[in-house]
Design a protein around this motif. Structure first.
Motif, PDB file in Angstrom:
ATOM      1  N   PHE A  59       0.838  -1.199   0.000  1.00  0.00           N
ATOM      2  CA  PHE A  59       0.000   0.000   0.000  1.00  0.00           C
ATOM      3  C   PHE A  59       0.873   1.249   0.000  1.00  0.00           C
ATOM      4  O   PHE A  59       0.642   2.201  -0.759  1.00  0.00           O
ATOM      5  CB  PHE A  59      -0.909  -0.045   1.232  1.00  0.00           C
ATOM      6  CG  PHE A  59      -1.757   1.177   1.449  1.00  0.00           C
ATOM      7  CD1 PHE A  59      -2.733   1.547   0.544  1.00  0.00           C
ATOM      8  CD2 PHE A  59      -1.601   1.945   2.595  1.00  0.00           C
ATOM      9  CE1 PHE A  59      -3.527   2.661   0.764  1.00  0.00           C
ATOM     10  CE2 PHE A  59      -2.388   3.057   2.829  1.00  0.00           C
ATOM     11  CZ  PHE A  59      -3.350   3.419   1.912  1.00  0.00           C
ATOM     12  N   SER A  72       1.454   6.199   5.395  1.00  0.00           N
ATOM     13  CA  SER A  72       0.341   5.297   5.115  1.00  0.00           C
ATOM     14  C   SER A  72      -0.620   5.173   6.287  1.00  0.00           C
ATOM     15  O   SER A  72      -1.742   4.711   6.114  1.00  0.00           O
ATOM     16  CB  SER A  72       0.871   3.902   4.757  1.00  0.00           C
ATOM     17  OG  SER A  72       1.509   3.306   5.871  1.00  0.00           O
ATOM     18  N   GLN A 113      -3.562   8.071   6.236  1.00  0.00           N
ATOM     19  CA  GLN A 113      -3.985   8.436   4.878  1.00  0.00           C
ATOM     20  C   GLN A 113      -5.511   8.550   4.809  1.00  0.00           C
ATOM     21  O   GLN A 113      -6.238   7.683   5.278  1.00  0.00           O
ATOM     22  CB  GLN A 113      -3.513   7.369   3.894  1.00  0.00           C
ATOM     23  CG  GLN A 113      -3.533   7.775   2.445  1.00  0.00           C
ATOM     24  CD  GLN A 113      -2.499   8.833   2.088  1.00  0.00           C
ATOM     25  OE1 GLN A 113      -2.736   9.646   1.217  1.00  0.00           O
ATOM     26  NE2 GLN A 113      -1.363   8.827   2.771  1.00  0.00           N
ATOM     27  N   ARG A 151      -6.909   6.230   0.147  1.00  0.00           N
ATOM     28  CA  ARG A 151      -6.761   4.800   0.410  1.00  0.00           C
ATOM     29  C   ARG A 151      -7.479   3.986  -0.666  1.00  0.00           C
ATOM     30  O   ARG A 151      -6.938   3.028  -1.222  1.00  0.00           O
ATOM     31  CB  ARG A 151      -7.357   4.442   1.778  1.00  0.00           C
ATOM     32  CG  ARG A 151      -6.531   4.835   2.953  1.00  0.00           C
ATOM     33  CD  ARG A 151      -7.214   4.473   4.271  1.00  0.00           C
ATOM     34  NE  ARG A 151      -6.402   4.921   5.381  1.00  0.00           N
ATOM     35  CZ  ARG A 151      -5.414   4.228   5.924  1.00  0.00           C
ATOM     36  NH1 ARG A 151      -5.141   3.021   5.466  1.00  0.00           N
ATOM     37  NH2 ARG A 151      -4.704   4.719   6.921  1.00  0.00           N
ATOM     38  N   TYR A 157      -9.409   8.445   3.583  1.00  0.00           N
ATOM     39  CA  TYR A 157     -10.145   7.322   3.000  1.00  0.00           C
ATOM     40  C   TYR A 157     -10.124   7.352   1.467  1.00  0.00           C
ATOM     41  O   TYR A 157      -9.879   6.328   0.828  1.00  0.00           O
ATOM     42  CB  TYR A 157     -11.594   7.332   3.499  1.00  0.00           C
ATOM     43  CG  TYR A 157     -12.453   6.246   2.887  1.00  0.00           C
ATOM     44  CD1 TYR A 157     -12.434   4.953   3.386  1.00  0.00           C
ATOM     45  CD2 TYR A 157     -13.275   6.528   1.791  1.00  0.00           C
ATOM     46  CE1 TYR A 157     -13.221   3.950   2.815  1.00  0.00           C
ATOM     47  CE2 TYR A 157     -14.056   5.533   1.213  1.00  0.00           C
ATOM     48  CZ  TYR A 157     -14.021   4.251   1.731  1.00  0.00           C
ATOM     49  OH  TYR A 157     -14.791   3.273   1.160  1.00  0.00           O
TER      50      TYR A 157
END
Length: 330
Positions: free
Chosen positions: A132, A272, A275, A280, A277
């Motif tokens: 991610f 990360s 972060q 994400r 929404y």
């Protein structure tokens, strides 16, 4: 009752110990959504939380695991219903809040993201926080103008979790990828992920007095920091960007401002944990689209809850390659 890796601390010695134990649903912390966890993974923070704590764990006993993916079992939030597939990374879960090294987890609905179409829960944890973060770094480089064909893109710490995924994504997008590693035995692994050039770590580890060197890299995903980051800033092409994702080589930055002033170099910080929404969701959708699943499979090392104490020590000592996928029900 269900199984979880529980870390406890001895009040007298201050030493921690980790073991798989049976716990009850009533033991879980507060939250709107209860998830039947299917898979988790192992990150550097997990190694700290399994072991000495690293100042991350607030209270004991504690269930680590900063990532998990699974199926919603119960929800008091209208955004999620029983049977929904979800993924969680960040928000200090596994640190301040019990995490994914258990067969069930209870968390706030705001912390979850729907599993994107095209990924299953095992693949999502092969990605995990590391992947991610890698996708966030690639997106930041793109947002600052990086496109294929501008020149090689450097990935430091390339055989680690973030570096492995970054290498695979960048290669899939058509970039020429140069992977930096201090472990010569990982060269074949990195080439299989798509790296076209292997750069020995010692070539970039030495601090030089010159603030600028030859323009070499169109972009960079840096997991090392320290002297290496300072060195490569002076090697960036005009207008190039470095996405800083880690500090394996130290938190200091013995650099000058010359690369920023004379070459317009950008240093982009990547977080990360907190972060928003929408970003994400954007990152997970990009992962499902742009991460080659065959190469993702090459990164995977399977594990169980019982393997985690040893793996926690391994990752702290730089002995983990690629991505560990923990089947919490095995």
């Amino acid at each position: 009752m269900f199984k979880a890796l529980v870390v406890d601390k001895d009040a007298d010695s201050g030493k921690t110990s980790a073991a798989v134990k049976d716990i009850a649903l009533a033991d879980l912390p507060e939250g709107e959504v209860t998830v039947a966890v299917e898979y988790s993974t192992v990150n550097y923070k997990d190694g700290l939380c399994i072991g000495p704590g690293g100042g991350l764990v607030r209270s004991y006993p504690h269930v680590p695991g900063i990532d998990f993916a699974g199926t919603v079992e119960a929800s008091d939030d209208p955004r999620y219903a029983s049977g929904d597939k979800v993924v969680l990374t960040g928000w200090r879960v596994g640190e301040a809040h019990w995490g994914g090294y258990a067969q069930k987890a209870r968390v706030r609905a705001d912390w979850l993201v729907p599993l994107p179409e095209g990924l299953d829960t095992r693949q999502a944890m092969a990605v995990g926080t590391a992947g991610f973060t890698a996708m966030l770094a690639v997106m930041a480089l793109e947002d600052h103008g990086l496109t294929p064909g501008q020149g090689p893109v450097l990935v430091t710490g390339a055989a680690g979790g973030v570096g492995s995924v970054a290498t695979a994504i960048l290669a899939r997008l058509g970039h020429e990828v140069a992977g930096v590693t201090g472990r010569p035995e990982t060269a074949d692994y990195l080439r299989k992920l798509g790296a076209t050039t292997i750069v020995p770590r010692e070539e970039l580890a030495e601090t030089v007095k010159r603030p600028l060197e030859s323009e070499t890299w169109a972009g960079c995903v840096d997991a090392v920091g320290g002297a290496m980051l300072a060195r490569l800033l002076g090697q960036m092409k005009y207008g190039g960007s470095v996405a800083a994702v880690g500090l394996a080589g130290g938190a200091g930055l013995p650099a000058t401002v010359i690369p920023f002033l004379l070459r317009g170099v950008n240093l982009l910080g990547i977080d990360s944990v907190m972060q928003p929404y929408d970003n994400r969701l954007r990152a997970w959708q990009r992962i499902a689209r742009d991460l080659p699943m065959d190469r993702l499979e090459d990164m995977i090392r399977p594990a169980t809850l019982g393997d985690l104490p040893g793996l926690g020590a391994d990752i702290l000592n730089g002995r983990v390659q690629g991505r560990v996928v923990v089947d919490v029900n095995a």
